[in-house]
Design an enzyme around this catalytic site. Structure first.
Site, PDB file in Angstrom:
ATOM      1  N   ASN A  10       0.871  -1.181   0.000  1.00 13.60           N
ATOM      2  CA  ASN A  10       0.000   0.000   0.000  1.00 13.60           C
ATOM      3  C   ASN A  10       0.902   1.222   0.000  1.00 13.60           C
ATOM      4  OD1 ASN A  10      -1.790   2.046   0.445  1.00 13.60           O
ATOM      5  ND2 ASN A  10      -2.459   1.371   2.476  1.00 13.60           N
ATOM      6  N   LYS A  12       0.120   4.202  -0.277  1.00 11.98           N
ATOM      7  CA  LYS A  12      -0.546   5.383   0.288  1.00 11.98           C
ATOM      8  C   LYS A  12      -0.331   6.579  -0.663  1.00 11.98           C
ATOM      9  CE  LYS A  12      -0.213   3.204   4.754  1.00 11.98           C
ATOM     10  NZ  LYS A  12      -0.098   3.323   6.189  1.00 11.98           N
ATOM     11  N   HIS A  99      -9.474   1.199   4.742  1.00 14.86           N
ATOM     12  CA  HIS A  99      -8.227   1.416   5.484  1.00 14.86           C
ATOM     13  C   HIS A  99      -8.491   2.334   6.676  1.00 14.86           C
ATOM     14  CE1 HIS A  99      -4.135   2.519   6.490  1.00 14.86           C
ATOM     15  NE2 HIS A  99      -3.774   1.438   5.839  1.00 14.86           N
ATOM     16  N   GLU A 101      -6.921   4.709   7.762  1.00 12.96           N
ATOM     17  CA  GLU A 101      -6.695   6.129   7.462  1.00 12.96           C
ATOM     18  C   GLU A 101      -7.892   6.737   6.743  1.00 12.96           C
ATOM     19  OE1 GLU A 101      -2.952   5.536   5.514  1.00 12.96           O
ATOM     20  OE2 GLU A 101      -2.041   5.011   7.437  1.00 12.96           O
ATOM     21  N   GLU A 186      -5.219  -4.884  10.529  1.00 19.39           N
ATOM     22  CA  GLU A 186      -4.243  -3.816  10.738  1.00 19.39           C
ATOM     23  C   GLU A 186      -4.568  -3.082  12.031  1.00 19.39           C
ATOM     24  OE1 GLU A 186      -2.224  -2.649   6.797  1.00 19.39           O
ATOM     25  OE2 GLU A 186      -3.915  -1.321   7.081  1.00 19.39           O
ATOM     26  N   GLY A 192       2.465   2.533  10.754  1.00 17.08           N
ATOM     27  CA  GLY A 192       3.384   3.657  10.564  1.00 17.08           C
ATOM     28  C   GLY A 192       4.077   4.094  11.837  1.00 17.08           C
ATOM     29  N   SER A 232       3.556  -1.894  10.349  1.00 21.90           N
ATOM     30  CA  SER A 232       5.000  -1.921  10.626  1.00 21.90           C
ATOM     31  C   SER A 232       5.643  -3.267  10.320  1.00 21.90           C
ATOM     32  CB  SER A 232       5.275  -1.500  12.079  1.00 21.90           C
ATOM     33  OG  SER A 232       4.843  -0.172  12.292  1.00 21.90           O
TER      34      SER A 232
HETATM   35  P1  13P Z   1       3.106   0.542   7.655  1.00 25.52           P
HETATM   36  O1  13P Z   1       3.638  -0.756   7.099  1.00 25.52           O
HETATM   37  O2  13P Z   1       3.836   1.737   7.158  1.00 25.52           O
HETATM   38  O3  13P Z   1       2.987   0.487   9.153  1.00 25.52           O
HETATM   39  O4  13P Z   1       1.619   0.695   7.092  1.00 25.52           O
HETATM   40  C1  13P Z   1       0.755  -0.382   7.185  1.00 25.52           C
HETATM   41  C2  13P Z   1      -0.473  -0.065   6.427  1.00 25.52           C
HETATM   42  O5  13P Z   1      -1.235   0.804   6.792  1.00 25.52           O
HETATM   43  C3  13P Z   1      -0.729  -0.814   5.183  1.00 25.52           C
HETATM   44  O6  13P Z   1      -2.004  -0.582   4.721  1.00 25.52           O
END
Ligand code: 13P
Length: 271
Positions: A10, A12, A99, A101, A186, A192, A232
């Site tokens: 992803n 982002k 997601h 976010e 997740e 992150g 992560s």
């Molecule tokens: P990170 O791997 O940067 O923690 O992000 C995970 C994520 O949100 C994947 O959708």
């Protein structure tokens, strides 16, 4: 039941120009050529703006192309939205839905909202369900994200939050379709932050996801559904996570932006 692991990057809101996406995919293709095994599905999910260039860069390689969101309507006055068929037309086969976010708890911004903790896009279990159904109808593989916030975990609500999100996503979805869905567990606090969920606990909650599917469908469907872990995941912790019985791959953010790290995670899923 053996499930084919699926590792998705992803990106982002990164690498969204044609040039950046092409460069990263070319690096990934080169890195994967060095890998010995196979047997894991690999997906990259660039921003919408780079999907066409990414498709071209992928060429004949087995990397699949995913989008990061989709709307449930086919067309109309929905400014800024993208319909499932528009993605299919670009050669997209997978789509991330719900997601954290993009979700808001109960459709509103969380009290701890800050500009760099974006939870204000108001995605709810209802919109996640609509998007999932529309994606399935268009032949896309939905990667449905679920997971608890830190507060929910601290209050002991992890399992019920995850069960509720799974049930919400699956409303009115038949048993033929459910096995095409990929769930991505997740934990919001692990995204992150560099704070990975321990492999034992990640595996346990992925098992809770599977049990929530089993409660709604026959056991064979639950055994076929793939559940990724995301949050992560890096080359150093991936081998421990990806060899657990309920974890069928990863949804990778930061580490998917570096071809060598993403390739190392893919190799961990293949072994
Ligand atoms: P990170 O791997 O940067 O923690 O992000 C995970 C994520 O949100 C994947 O959708």
């Amino acid at each position: 039941m053996t499930r084919t692991p699926i590792v998705a990057g992803n990106w982002k809101m990164n690498k969204g120009t044609a040039q950046e996406a092409t460069a990263l995919i070319n690096e990934l293709k080169a890195a994967l050529l060095e890998s010995s095994g196979n047997g894991a599905e690999v997906v990259v999910c660039p921003p919408f703006t780079a999907l066409a260039a990414a498709k071209q860069a992928i060429g004949a390689s087995p990397i699949a192309l995913g989008a990061q969101n989709v709307f449930w309507k086919a067309s109309g006055a929905y400014t800024g939205q993208i319909a499932p068929q528009m993605l299919v037309d670009l050669g997209v086969s997978h789509v991330i839905i719900g997601h954290s976010e993009a979700r808001g708890r109960f459709g509103v911004a969380e009290p701890d909202f800050t500009p760099d903790v974006l939870k204000q896009f108001g995605e709810t279990d209802v919109t996640v369900n609509r998007k999932t159904r529309a994606a399935l109808a268009a032949g896309l593989v939905p990667i449905v994200c679920i997971g608890e916030t830190l507060t929910e975990r601290q209050n002991g609500h992890t399992d019920v939050v995850v069960q509720t999100q799974v049930q919400g996503a699956l409303e009115e979805i038949g048993s033929d379709d459910v096995t095409r869905i990929v769930f991505a567990y997740e934990p919001v606090w692990a995204i992150g932050t560099g704070e990975v969920c321990g492999a034992d606990e990640a595996d346990r909650v992925c098992g809770v996801v599977r049990a929530a599917v089993a409660a709604l469908y026959e056991e064979t469907a639950a055994q076929a559904v793939r559940v990724q872990y995301g949050g992560s995941m890096k080359p150093d912790n991936a081998p421990d996570l990806l060899t657990r019985p309920h974890i069928d791959g990863g949804l990778i953010g930061g580490a998917s932006l570096k071809a060598s790290d993403f390739a190392a995670i893919i190799r961990a899923a293949q072994s």
